[in-house]
Design an enzyme around this catalytic site. Structure first.
Site, PDB file in Angstrom:
ATOM      1  N   ASP A 226       3.756   4.882  -0.751  1.00 37.17           N
ATOM      2  CA  ASP A 226       5.211   4.760  -0.631  1.00 37.17           C
ATOM      3  C   ASP A 226       5.840   6.105  -0.998  1.00 37.17           C
ATOM      4  O   ASP A 226       5.612   6.625  -2.092  1.00 37.17           O
ATOM      5  CB  ASP A 226       5.701   3.672  -1.584  1.00 37.17           C
TER       6      ASP A 226
ATOM      7  N   THR B 246      -5.437   4.641  11.109  1.00 37.80           N
ATOM      8  CA  THR B 246      -5.018   3.263  10.954  1.00 37.80           C
ATOM      9  C   THR B 246      -3.795   2.967  11.818  1.00 37.80           C
ATOM     10  O   THR B 246      -3.156   3.861  12.373  1.00 37.80           O
ATOM     11  CB  THR B 246      -4.679   2.963   9.489  1.00 37.80           C
TER      12      THR B 246
END
Length: 232
Positions: free
Chosen positions: A140, A211
């Site tokens: 984050d 990903t």
């Protein structure tokens, strides 16, 4: 507790993650119920020290990924690196269930999942010099200035990570948030116990799988920055 004077400055009340509630489908719930007792680990400060040999059933170099999400990177890297053990750490139960289900489908014996705060794992439960590598992929970014203290790559947490790495152990990071990448580079470079393996950012490593999160970032036009430091 495995604490050192500088490491005690880590503020335990400052979370580096958003507490999230996610729905878990029936398939993942079943996988979690079946696999967690053997392959899962609850991070509980004040509990006994983390015993990798007991959790993995062998003694091997240990890699942890902090904030492993749905476990795509952990599973793929473990599959191509059977000589090392991989522990995915997250607070998001559906993601950990997916990681264990993926490991089961791939017959991966070197994958485990840990649920809870990675800072507490580093500070309270892991022994010094016990990790071969730490991966922090797409954490984050906490973009607002008042939230920067919550970033996982900050000087006090980096000191914890460095203390848990073996000499020559590796800290690898990746982010698609350019201001955070610059700050990561600054913080890691400032740690006298770490050495940058590259002149600035690292080239994209071939063993780090792309990903779904990274593909979305690239599709949105955000470049990805990799960093690779070793403990002196």
């Amino acid at each position: 507790m495995f604490t050192q004077e500088k490491e005690s400055q880590v503020a335990p009340h400052i979370r580096t993650f958003h507490p999230r509630r996610g729905r878990i489908g029936a398939g993942r719930a079943q996988a979690l119920a079946r696999l967690w007792p053997q392959y899962g680990y609850e991070i509980e400060p004040g509990g006994p020290p983390f015993d990798a040999a007991a959790l993995f059933g062998r003694r091997a170099p240990l890699v942890i990924e902090i904030g492993c999400g749905m476990g795509e990177a952990v599973a793929a890297m473990a599959a191509s690196d059977p000589g090392r053990d991989y522990l995915g750490v997250d607070v998001h139960t559906p993601g950990l269930a997916n990681l264990l289900a993926t490991a089961e489908r791939g017959a991966l014996r070197n994958v485990r999942a840990a649920r809870g705060d990675a800072v507490e794992l580093l500070r309270d439960l892991l022994a010094p010099d016990s990790l071969d590598a730490v991966h922090v992929f797409f954490p984050d970014p906490w973009p607002k200035a008042r939230h920067h203290k919550r970033r996982i790559i900050r000087s006090d947490v980096v000191a914890l990570i460095r203390g848990r790495l073996r000499p020559d152990g590796t800290l690898r990071c990746a982010t698609d948030w350019a201001p955070y990448a610059a700050r990561m580079l600054e913080v890691l470079t400032a740690d006298a116990g770490l050495s940058n393996r590259h002149a600035g950012y690292a080239p994209r490593p071939g063993d780090r799988p792309q990903t779904k999160f990274e593909r979305r970032a690239l599709a949105a036009g955000r470049p990805v920055f990799d960093l690779e430091f070793t403990r002196r």
